[in-house]
Design a protein around this motif. Structure first.
Motif, PDB file in Angstrom:
ATOM      1  N   VAL A  61      -4.277   6.370  13.078  1.00  0.00           N
ATOM      2  CA  VAL A  61      -4.731   5.806  11.806  1.00  0.00           C
ATOM      3  C   VAL A  61      -3.826   6.332  10.696  1.00  0.00           C
ATOM      4  CG1 VAL A  61      -6.634   5.635  10.173  1.00  0.00           C
ATOM      5  CG2 VAL A  61      -7.114   5.634  12.618  1.00  0.00           C
ATOM      6  N   ILE A  62      -3.533   5.448   9.745  1.00  0.00           N
ATOM      7  CA  ILE A  62      -2.730   5.827   8.578  1.00  0.00           C
ATOM      8  C   ILE A  62      -3.615   5.694   7.344  1.00  0.00           C
ATOM      9  CG2 ILE A  62      -0.679   5.317   7.204  1.00  0.00           C
ATOM     10  CD1 ILE A  62       0.600   4.133   9.641  1.00  0.00           C
ATOM     11  N   GLN A  63      -3.599   6.748   6.524  1.00  0.00           N
ATOM     12  CA  GLN A  63      -4.371   6.722   5.283  1.00  0.00           C
ATOM     13  C   GLN A  63      -3.526   6.032   4.196  1.00  0.00           C
ATOM     14  OE1 GLN A  63      -7.514   7.785   5.090  1.00  0.00           O
ATOM     15  NE2 GLN A  63      -7.463   8.473   7.246  1.00  0.00           N
ATOM     16  N   LEU A  64      -4.075   4.928   3.647  1.00  0.00           N
ATOM     17  CA  LEU A  64      -3.343   4.129   2.659  1.00  0.00           C
ATOM     18  C   LEU A  64      -4.166   3.943   1.397  1.00  0.00           C
ATOM     19  CD1 LEU A  64      -1.986   1.280   4.986  1.00  0.00           C
ATOM     20  CD2 LEU A  64      -0.749   3.321   4.230  1.00  0.00           C
ATOM     21  N   ARG A  65      -3.471   3.636   0.307  1.00  0.00           N
ATOM     22  CA  ARG A  65      -4.140   3.261  -0.953  1.00  0.00           C
ATOM     23  C   ARG A  65      -3.474   1.990  -1.466  1.00  0.00           C
ATOM     24  NH1 ARG A  65      -4.782   7.839  -5.190  1.00  0.00           N
ATOM     25  NH2 ARG A  65      -6.579   8.267  -3.828  1.00  0.00           N
ATOM     26  N   LEU A  66      -4.298   0.951  -1.642  1.00  0.00           N
ATOM     27  CA  LEU A  66      -3.781  -0.322  -2.130  1.00  0.00           C
ATOM     28  C   LEU A  66      -3.399  -0.224  -3.614  1.00  0.00           C
ATOM     29  CD1 LEU A  66      -6.334  -2.726  -0.418  1.00  0.00           C
ATOM     30  CD2 LEU A  66      -4.061  -2.093   0.378  1.00  0.00           C
ATOM     31  N   ALA A 126       0.852  -1.188   0.000  1.00  0.00           N
ATOM     32  CA  ALA A 126       0.000   0.000   0.000  1.00  0.00           C
ATOM     33  C   ALA A 126       0.886   1.236   0.000  1.00  0.00           C
ATOM     34  CB  ALA A 126      -0.922  -0.013   1.216  1.00  0.00           C
ATOM     35  N   GLU A 127       0.240   2.389  -0.328  1.00  0.00           N
ATOM     36  CA  GLU A 127       0.968   3.648  -0.446  1.00  0.00           C
ATOM     37  C   GLU A 127       0.351   4.673   0.488  1.00  0.00           C
ATOM     38  OE1 GLU A 127       0.647   6.370  -4.016  1.00  0.00           O
ATOM     39  OE2 GLU A 127       2.557   5.369  -4.454  1.00  0.00           O
ATOM     40  N   LEU A 128       1.186   5.422   1.207  1.00  0.00           N
ATOM     41  CA  LEU A 128       0.685   6.452   2.116  1.00  0.00           C
ATOM     42  C   LEU A 128       0.130   7.622   1.320  1.00  0.00           C
ATOM     43  CD1 LEU A 128       2.467   4.820   4.190  1.00  0.00           C
ATOM     44  CD2 LEU A 128       2.908   7.025   5.285  1.00  0.00           C
ATOM     45  N   LEU A 129      -1.082   8.075   1.742  1.00  0.00           N
ATOM     46  CA  LEU A 129      -1.709   9.215   1.076  1.00  0.00           C
ATOM     47  C   LEU A 129      -1.308  10.533   1.709  1.00  0.00           C
ATOM     48  CD1 LEU A 129      -5.277   7.768   0.452  1.00  0.00           C
ATOM     49  CD2 LEU A 129      -3.381   7.925  -1.148  1.00  0.00           C
ATOM     50  N   LYS A 130      -0.811  10.495   2.947  1.00  0.00           N
ATOM     51  CA  LYS A 130      -0.322  11.713   3.596  1.00  0.00           C
ATOM     52  C   LYS A 130       0.775  11.339   4.589  1.00  0.00           C
ATOM     53  CE  LYS A 130      -3.731  11.953   7.339  1.00  0.00           C
ATOM     54  NZ  LYS A 130      -4.735  12.815   8.005  1.00  0.00           N
ATOM     55  N   ASP A 131       1.516  12.333   5.022  1.00  0.00           N
ATOM     56  CA  ASP A 131       2.644  12.079   5.916  1.00  0.00           C
ATOM     57  C   ASP A 131       2.137  11.584   7.268  1.00  0.00           C
ATOM     58  OD1 ASP A 131       4.158  12.987   3.909  1.00  0.00           O
ATOM     59  OD2 ASP A 131       4.619  14.945   4.804  1.00  0.00           O
ATOM     60  N   TYR A 132       2.917  10.722   7.867  1.00  0.00           N
ATOM     61  CA  TYR A 132       2.592  10.230   9.217  1.00  0.00           C
ATOM     62  C   TYR A 132       3.206  11.186  10.233  1.00  0.00           C
ATOM     63  CZ  TYR A 132       3.036   7.502  13.498  1.00  0.00           C
ATOM     64  OH  TYR A 132       3.003   7.093  14.813  1.00  0.00           O
ATOM     65  N   LYS A 133       2.384  11.499  11.249  1.00  0.00           N
ATOM     66  CA  LYS A 133       2.852  12.365  12.324  1.00  0.00           C
ATOM     67  C   LYS A 133       2.815  11.601  13.639  1.00  0.00           C
ATOM     68  CE  LYS A 133       1.231  16.568  10.045  1.00  0.00           C
ATOM     69  NZ  LYS A 133       0.294  17.712  10.103  1.00  0.00           N
TER      70      LYS A 133
END
Length: 1826
Positions: free
Chosen positions: A37-42, A25-32
């Protein structure tokens, strides 16, 4: 830096998935920090919210960059975790079809379920000698590493192969053993390596079976120790086995089979030797039909049976033992069919005469009644009594099955013992490599005793593996002086203690087995009481009281207690064993000879599927007192002991690990099941290795590699001369946390993820640079586009305006043209009308005038023909008369001339015979003159009678011809008169007929003229139109036909040219193949010859004791040998080392039949040589005895003088004989070549020759008198010394003279008689030949005269038919041509005669000169006393300067010294540097010339044989020196060319000077020795190629592939644990300049030695082929080298090699063409690989590469930077589809050992032999120039 900083937008991670285990999966925004929760796109585009674990807050693992995916070593990955490992393995396995991957020290092997072409002998050769990290992962690389460490570290090695059933363990172990067998070879002639490999079919047939997971599953573990000697060659092997699954003999699950051997037996039941076994189909027997799957797809059990029997034979199990094994196995099958019937609940019986039991008893040799009784009963023993108790049907069946398992186990042991005996070596073992093929971790739904033992063994192996990995990590840290911090890794010692410690599971199990009423339930309760809640690794299932759970290192496993006790006891009834021991079958009793009581009488055999284990085959032999105790050990105890023994062995060796992975459960090829793969990766310890590596500093770079990779992150001012300090400065700026890296001595160590961070910074920097480059380029492109558009607009305007102006001008021209057209049209109409009227009038006039003219013409024609007929008739009559008279005249002239010519010929022949008789008188044949004169007179009489008959025949022939001529003339006159009359009649009749026809024609013409005139206009018009149309059509057809003809001609020429080219290519290929086959045979023959020489030398050194004074040289022995077998004898002056050389290079492919013939021929030659040797020794001893006796009787001084005089006398006589022979040949040549006119008695040439012959004969008589004087002087000396009786010198002289007279004169008389006989025979034969030739000549003359007569008659007849003037002119012309031809013939004869006279004069001068030299020699040899005592006619002796003839003279005794100084001791680097190129060859040839001049065949043969043997000896001694091999290759070729140039054959004499032609060999034809020298040159060439290959081999890969010739083009990727050699040139690495320097050295050495230019080209071509083949092979086996930048490097390197070829003028040598596959592979790395057009271009470009090589390169193509793209699978499939019709070799690698067939083109020398000077440095003062 913190790891959380890497979780930015677009970063890719792995998340768990129930189906695929891990998903990308790919991160849609930076992790802080703090996000839950982490926003991902498969990858499929679906968005997902991934919730973090609130307790651990562990982030999902990061994904590696694409350029790292597919790495050879998993430790090279930036992120080391389970999903990265799984994904990397999947990409390599599915996309690249690569089944091997390194994981640190472990080789992960995935079973492809498909045969792959990666295990051939070429692959083995490619991996041999390579470092483990230098090639792609392979089982051969592991085997090579083990073999290399064994040789380097002097330490034993082990290869541990583990995995699930069906994962490919057995195959991997088999390939490892094949590698050792191929690389090391055997130390003896027993072919031990073949026996080691032959053990595999036997063990597979008796120990492997089909299971649901694997068609060839090993149902036992084995450890094979392959033993090596001090030279690391295989000498033997030993096998230990573990835990045979005996229960498979009696039970198989669904879709499974029994052991293969049973089905092989059933498939071979029809064989005649198996009839007594009474076998049938496998479905007939209970033990083979339970699984319901008796056949394996693709396997022929009958053929497998043949392989098994062949392997048994090879391992020494003879046919009787083999039949014994098959008899026992067949008996087991029949035993399984034995049925029982129940009498009641507690007893059963076997039906009487039960067929299966009967067959079993017959095969086993036991009593039927006893066996049937004890199968249904058992014996119970108490303290006081023994009872026999019946057993139930179920118990009987179990007892039967237990007996079958026991027999099979014993048979298995027996076979393993015999295999070990066959593999055992008497030679002391120096070291060994062990290959452990053992089961991996197992967990099923129901796990029992067998799974418990297997998992226990894996626990021990995992512990050993963890300790080894930990140890290696520690050593690496200490070596680099990195602070060592303890790494927390899983220690499974508690689990092992739980199993094997005191009161452990095995202890409690053995204790329960000893209890009288022990059971599985009571044992389970003891386990719960002892370990539950006390050991964290032991658990109890919630729902069961008969099971327990153990937490193994891989997973939790639940074991069912049922059956543990029975399987641990391994019981069988004693009474049944006793019955088998009493068998009449010897082999069966052998199996049970050490059998003791296995159980107490109360024991019973368990039923169902039982796994029985056994100890190793190789334990120490037990003492007799301990036999029963040892036998009573339980299975668990035995297994624990054998496992401890195995661990001790492994701990004493260096281990190498191979982990086999099963990709799916359905045996689908190249199908990857992630769930199953992860399960096995966890179980086999691969992930544990990754975890241990990741806990420390997994990424390691050398300073140079780090600098090369991250140079882009530095500024120019940051680059220092000290690389280490430069790297430190950069890292301190980039990574602030110093705990993330450490600086070692030679490497930088990074924590996990740090390399990925550096790669990200590097990629960002490169991306910014790329954007800037793109910006600049795009601006430049837009400016170029604007300027181009502006220029185009101006051009368009210019052309539009011009177009408008041209249109206006065109309008004006058209207006003017229209007016002109009108004018001419009107004029044309009027003119046409006028012309039509005029034409009609003219036609009418022409018809009328034509009619009148034709009539007149016919009349004139008739008159003219009549005149012609009269003229020809008169001319014919005149010609006939003229020819007749001319023919008669010519015939009369011919007769007269023939008669005169015969008389002249007769006179000439008589004179010639008188000359010949005079010559014979001069020769000294006084005794035969009268006989020969009589024969000549008789022949003259015969000749006269023949002439008289001929003249009478001619007269009768002339009279008859005259009569016939008169008759013919009379007949001709009458025929002519009749013909004239008939001709006149015919002429008149024809005239009448013609007149009638003309009359009719004129009448019809009058009628038709009018009609024709009317229709003429219409017909002419129609004809004109039709003709025009036809003409146009015909033109078109003609053009089409011409085009077709041209096309066909082109096609035909092209096809013919193609066919011609193909045929020539095919012929060249066939010639090269034949040449290569011959040279391979020659190479094999030389190898056998060297082997024979080594063995003979060893025997001579070890057995024979040299006698004092008995010394033999090569020359004395070689004369008795064949010209193709040259010995190298050991003399006292030579101290040859004892060497047993085995050829290390791989032998070329060879026909076995030819090889066996060669071996047979060698043995015959050895026998023949031995007999000749014995005879020679015997003769030498006799000669030695006689010589010593003569030396004792003869004084040294006077004997030497007499010997010298006798030798001079023999030389004089031999010279006289030679002069006589030469005079005879001279006279014969004169008689044969000269014409009768020149050799007539009155001719001047004849007189001169006769005077010279008389003078020569007088000189010969003088020589005879001198010889007689010498003999008379010797006799007078003898008479003068006879009265003296004292033992002085005179008496000794008398004895010497007497001996010399007795021996010398007898020998001289014998030789004289032989010579006279030969001369008489030759004279008779020559007379007979001359007589036959004269008869043939006379017959030819008669035939030619007849033909001439016929021709003259024809000419006369022709002349008679001519008129008188023409007749006279023709006769004159004929006479002129005849006279001119005769004059030309006479002139040619005169020229020839002048040449022969000049030649004879020269020869006579030479003979006179030789006679003068002989006179001088004779005068010098006569002592002064002889001159005073005997009156000798004074002779004037003029002294002349001696001309050198280009020969060298040496004594026979100096031949060994010549060979020693000129060949054996000559060093190319020393004396030979300043010599003329090829000087040794010239010296040897000049010595051969002198021996040929002396007509001494023994000396020629001895010299040539010694020369060849000396060259072989030098090359054997210094065969590794390039200069030596090159020097003798050059000299051997020059010697060969000299033998051709001076052979006297016309083909080789074209380029010689006249002086060189005089130096040709005269007496011997050395064509056979030329072939021997050619073969020797081929052997030297092949040796030179091998030496060059050995020197270049270490340089090629480093210089051509690894070294960066163009710095900075190829970036260095992160290395793994098995780091390869750096591409940056260090001091010890080779570069391209090293290769070119070495090539320059080779070329200069060959040029300095004067090697033929064509031969240098062939050597260079072979060297370049080796370079290209080795480079391409390494490229195909190295994934890291298949990149775009590496393709550029290779092409640059190849261009440098081509430049070297240009500098040396070697471009036409064919060397560049050998690099074509490498060039195309480099181009393939650089071209686009996306579209169908790219695929088409690749297919057309890569015609020198095979399909397998193209696909392999595309599969291996790896991007080095992120800007490159991988090759898609669809593109590779497109390439395969396009290349499927290409017919090329399926072999992947090129044959680097291939040697092109060599040729030696003739290269004559312009050097004059007489001008050659011998330098004193050669030490050849004993040789004199002649």
């Amino acid at each position: 830096m913190a790891a959380t900083e890497l979780y930015t937008k677009y970063a890719r991670v792995w998340i768990p998935d129930p189906e695929e285990v891990w998903k990308s999966a790919e991160l849609l925004k930076d992790y802080k920090e703090g996000d839950k929760v982490i926003q991902l796109r498969l990858e499929e585009g679906k968005d997902l919210e991934y919730c973090l674990d609130p307790k651990t807050k562990e982030l999902p693992p990061l994904r590696n960059p694409d350029i790292l995916v597919g790495e050879n070593d998993l430790t090279a990955l930036s992120y080391l975790h389970e999903p990265a490992v799984l994904h990397n393995l999947k990409v390599r396995f599915i996309d690249s079809k690569l089944i091997y991957t390194y994981c640190g020290i472990v080789l992960v092997a995935i079973n492809p379920y498909e045969q792959l072409p990666i295990y051939g002998e070429d692959i083995i050769n490619a991996y041999s000698g390579q470092n483990m990290g230098d090639m792609d992962p392979h089982i051969f690389a592991v085997a090579e590493e083990a073999y290399k460490q064994m040789a380097r570290d002097e330490r034993n090695q082990s290869i541990i192969v583990s995995g699930e059933s069906g994962a490919g363990k057995t195959v991997s172990a088999k390939y490892a053993m094949r590698y050792f067998a191929t690389v090391s070879g055997s130390a003896s002639e027993a072919n031990v390596e073949e026996k080691v490999l032959a053990s595999n079919p036997i063990m597979e047939s008796i120990g492997n079976a089909k299971t649901t997971r694997n068609d060839n599953s090993s149902r036992f573990g084995k450890y094979i120790e392959i033993g090596f000697d001090k030279r690391y060659r295989i000498i033997g092997a030993n096998m230990r086995t573990y835990l045979l699954e005996k229960s498979r003999v009696v039970f198989q699950a669904e879709e499974e089979r029994n052991y293969h051997i049973f089905y092989q037996l059933c498939a071979s039941a029809a064989l005649p030797e198996f009839k007594t076994l009474r076998l049938g189909n496998a479905n007939y027997f209970h033990y083979t039909k339970q699984g319901g799957s008796p056949v394996i797809d693709g396997i022929d059990d009958a053929k497998e049976m043949e392989h098994t029997r062949q392997a048994c034979t090879l391992l020494g199990i003879n046919d009787s033992y083999q039949m014994g094994i098959f008899r026992i196995l067949a008996g087991l099958l029949h035993l399984g069919n034995v049925g029982f019937t129940s009498r009641d609940a507690d007893s059963c019986t076997i039906p009487p005469k039960h067929e299966p039991l009967t067959i079993f008893c017959d095969l086993m040799g036991v009593e039927y009644q006893e066996m049937s009784h004890w199968l249904c009963h058992r014996k119970l023993a108490t303290a006081s009594e023994t009872y026999i108790k019946p057993i139930s049907k179920l118990q009987a069946i179990n007892a039967r099955d237990a007996l079958a398992k026991h027999i099979y186990a014993k048979l298995f042991n027996w076979i393993v013992d015999h295999v070990n005996k066959a593999l055992h070596s008497t030679v002391k073992q120096h070291s060994f490599i062990g290959v452990l093929d053992i089961y991996g971790f197992e967990t099923f739904e129901i796990n029992s005793f067998e799974q418990f033992c297997i998992n226990y063994a894996n626990e021990k192996l995992q512990q050993q593996f963890n300790m080894h990995v930990f140890k290696l990590e520690q050593e690496e840290y200490m070596k680099e002086q990195i602070p060592w911090t303890l790494i927390d890794f899983y220690d499974n010692q508690p689990c092992i203690n739980l199993i094997e410690a005191k009161l452990g599971i095995l202890d409690l199990l053995d204790e329960e087995c000893k209890m009288p009423k022990g059971s599985d339930d009571s044992w389970a309760q003891k386990l719960y009481n002892t370990h539950l809640n006390k050991c964290a690794l032991f658990e109890k299932p919630r729902m069961s009281n008969k099971a327990f759970i153990i937490q193994h290192f891989a997973d939790k496993v639940e074991y069912q207690c049922e059956g543990f006790l029975e399987k641990n006891k391994d019981t069988v009834y004693e009474e049944q064993i006793k019955v088998l021991k009493s068998s009449k079958f010897k082999m069966l009793s052998e199996l049970f000879q050490d059998e003791e009581k296995a159980l107490s009488p109360t024991s019973a055999t368990p039923s169902g599927r039982t796994l029985l284990s056994r100890t190793a085959v190789k334990p120490a032999k037990a003492r007799p007192g301990q036999a029963s105790k040892e036998h009573k050990k339980t299975v668990g105890h035995q297994f624990r002991n054998s496992l401890h023994l195995l661990m001790e062995t492994l701990n004493a060796t260096t281990p190498h690990y191979v982990r086999c992975i099963k990709p799916n459960d359905f045996k689908f090829p190249f199908t990857f099941d992630e769930k199953r793969a992860v399960q096995q990766l966890r179980a086999c310890g691969v992930l544990e290795t990754i975890r241990i590596s990741a806990a420390g500093f997994p990424s390691r770079w050398t300073y140079q590699e780090f600098f090369s990779r991250y140079r882009v992150l530095m500024k120019q001012k940051d680059v220092l001369s000290d690389r280490k300090q430069t790297c430190k400065n950069l890292l301190e700026k980039l990574i602030l946390d110093k705990d993330k890296y450490q600086f070692g001595k030679t490497k930088i160590f990074f924590r996990a993820g740090q390399v990925a961070y550096l790669e990200k910074i590097r990629a960002d920097k490169l991306r910014v640079a790329c954007i800037r480059i793109q910006k600049t380029i795009r601006g430049w492109l837009m400016r170029k586009k604007y300027l181009r558009m502006r220029k185009a607009a101006i051009t368009i305007q210019r052309y539009v305006r011009g177009y408008q102006a041209r249109c206006y001008a065109k309008f004006l021209r058209r207006t003017r043209a229209a007016i002109i057209l009108q004018k001419f049209q009107r004029m044309y109409v009027v003119r046409k009308r006028y012309r039509l009227m005029r034409a009609t009038t003219i036609v009418l006039q022409s018809l009328l005038r034509g009619y009148i003219a034709r009539n007149k013409y016919q009349r004139m024609l008739r008159e003219h023909k009549a005149i012609i007929i009269q003229k020809h008739m008169r001319g014919w009559l005149a010609r006939v008369h003229y020819r007749r008279s001319l023919k008669a005249i010519v015939y009369l002239q011919c007769c007269c001339r023939r008669m005169m010519a015969k008389r002249e010929l007769k006179k000439l022949k008589i004179e010639a015979r008188s000359v010949e008789r005079y010559k014979k008188l001069n020769i000294g044949m006084e005794n035969k003159i009268m006989q020969l004169q009589r024969k000549v007179d008789e022949q003259h009489k015969d000749y006269k009678s023949l002439l008289e008959k001929l003249t009478s025949l001619e007269t009768t022939y002339n009279t008859e011809t005259e009569k016939l001529r008169s008759d013919v003339e009379r007949f001709r006159m009458s025929e002519e008169e009749a013909k004239n009359a008939t001709n006149r009649v015919h002429v008149l009749q024809e005239e009448i007929a013609k007149l009638r026809k003309e009359l009719h024609q004129t009448q019809s013409e009058k009628k038709t003229i009018e009609e024709w005139a009317d229709k003429y206009k219409q017909e002419t018009e129609q004809l004109l139109s039709e003709l025009k149309e036809q003409n146009s059509l015909l033109k078109k057809e003609k053009e089409e036909l011409n085009c077709r003809i041209q096309d066909q001609a082109k096609e035909m020429t092209e096809t013919m040219e193609k066919k011609l080219v193909e045929e020539t290519k095919q012929l060249e290929l066939d010639l090269n193949d034949e040449r290569l086959r011959y040279q391979n045979l020659l190479n094999e023959f030389s190898r056998l010859e060297e082997r024979y020489d080594d063995l003979r030398d060893e025997v001579n050194l070890m057995v024979s004791i040299p006698k004092p004074g008995h010394k033999r040289t090569d020359s004395t022995h070689s004369s008795n040998e064949s010209e193709y077998t040259f010995s190298s004898e050991i003399t006292e002056t030579e101290d040859l080392p004892l060497r047993m050389e085995e050829p290390s290079e791989k032998k070329a492919p060879l026909d076995m039949s030819l090889f066996l013939k060669l071996q047979k021929r060698v043995t015959e030659l050895e026998q023949e040589k031995q007999s000749l040797q014995d005879e020679l020794d015997r003769k030498e001893e006799q000669a030695l005895r006689t010589k010593t006796r003569e030396e004792e009787e003869r004084p040294p001084m006077r004997g030497a003088e007499l010997e010298y005089e006798s030798l001079k006398r023999q030389e004089l006589e031999s010279e006289n004989k030679k002069l006589k022979n030469e005079l005879n040949e001279l006279q014969k040549a004169l008689l044969e070549k000269s014409s009768p006119e020149v050799t007539a008695p009155g001719a001047p040439a004849y007189r001169v020759l006769l005077d010279q012959l008389t003078s020569v004969s007088e000189e010969l008589e003088v020589r005879k008198e001198e010889v007689l004087i010498l003999r008379s002087q010797l006799v007078s000396q003898k008479e003068a010394i006879q009265p003296k009786n004292t033992m002085t010198d005179s008496t000794i002289l008398l004895e010497d003279v007497q001996k010399m007279k007795d021996k010398g004169e007898i020998a001289q008389a014998y030789i004289g008689l032989k010579e006279t006989n030969r001369l008489l025979e030759s004279q008779l034969q020559s007379q007979k030949k001359s007589h036959d030739n004269e008869l043939e000549a006379l017959r030819g003359e008669i035939q030619s005269l007849k033909e001439e007569n016929n021709r003259q008659q024809q000419l006369l007849a022709q002349n008679l038919q001519l008129p008188p003037e023409a007749r006279i002119e023709a006769s004159l012309q004929h006479e002129i041509t005849r006279l001119t031809n005769e004059n030309l013939d006479l002139m040619e004869q005169l020229e020839k005669q002048d040449k022969t006279v000049r030649k004879l004069k020269k020869q006579l001068k030479v003979f006179a000169k030789k006679i003068g030299e002989l006179e001088v020699g004779q005068m010098e040899n006569i002592s002064p006393g002889q001159i005073i005592d005997e009156p000798i006619r004074p002779v004037n002796i003029p002294r002349k300067e001696k001309d050198f003839q280009g020969m060298l003279e040496y004594k026979k005794d100096d031949e060994p010294k010549l060979v020693k100084n000129l060949i054996l001791d000559l060093k190319p680097r020393g004396v030979a540097v300043n010599l003329i190129p090829g000087l040794p060859a010239y010296i040897l040839f000049m010595c051969v010339r002198h021996a040929d001049y002396l007509n001494d065949d023994q000396k020629v043969r001895s010299l040539l044989t010694s020369t060849i043997n000396g060259i072989k000896k030098v090359l054997k001694k210094r065969g590794d020196d390039v200069e030596t091999v090159s020097f003798w290759l050059s000299n051997t070729c020059r010697f060969l060319h000299c033998l051709k140039q001076y052979s006297g054959e016309e083909g080789f004499m074209k380029h010689n000077t006249p002086r060189q032609n005089e130096h040709c060999l005269t007496n011997f034809d050395l064509a056979e020795y030329r072939q021997v020298l050619s073969d020797l040159a081929i052997q030297i060439y092949q040796q030179l190629v091998r030496v060059l290959e050995n020197i270049l081999q270490p340089m090629i890969v480093s210089g051509m592939l690894e070294h960066e010739t163009i710095q900075g083009v190829s970036g260095v990727k992160p290395p793994g644990l098995r780091k390869r050699t750096s591409s940056i040139a260090d001091e010890g690495t080779y570069t391209l300049d090293s290769i070119i320097r070495q090539l320059n050295t080779f070329h200069s050495v060959m040029c300095q030695h004067g090697m033929d230019p064509e031969l240098i080209k062939q050597v260079v071509k072979q060297t370049f082929y080796i370079t290209g083949a080795v480079t391409l092979n390494n490229l195909l086996l190295r994934k890291d080298m298949c990149s775009w930048s590496k393709g550029m490097q290779i092409r640059y390197n190849v261009s440098q090699l081509e430049e070297w070829l240009r500098d040396k003028n070697l471009m036409n040598s064919g060397a560049k063409e050998t690099l074509e596959p490498l060039i195309q592979a480099a181009q393939l790395l650089q071209v686009k690989k996306k579209t169908d057009e790219d695929a088409e271009a690749i297919c057309s470009m890569c015609n020198a590469l095979t399909t397998a090589q193209i696909v392999k390169v595309l599969n291996l193509y790896t991007p080095v930077n992120e800007f490159e793209e991988r090759v898609s699978i669809s593109f590779i499939r497109t390439i395969q589809m396009r290349l499927r019709d290409r017919k090329d070799s399926p072999q992947l690698l090129m044959d680097a050992k291939h040697i092109f067939p060599v040729t030696f083109p003739f290269n004559p020398s312009s050097l004059a032999l007489e001008t050659i000077q011998i330098p004193t440095s050669l030490g050849l003062a004993f040789i004199s120039r002649v």
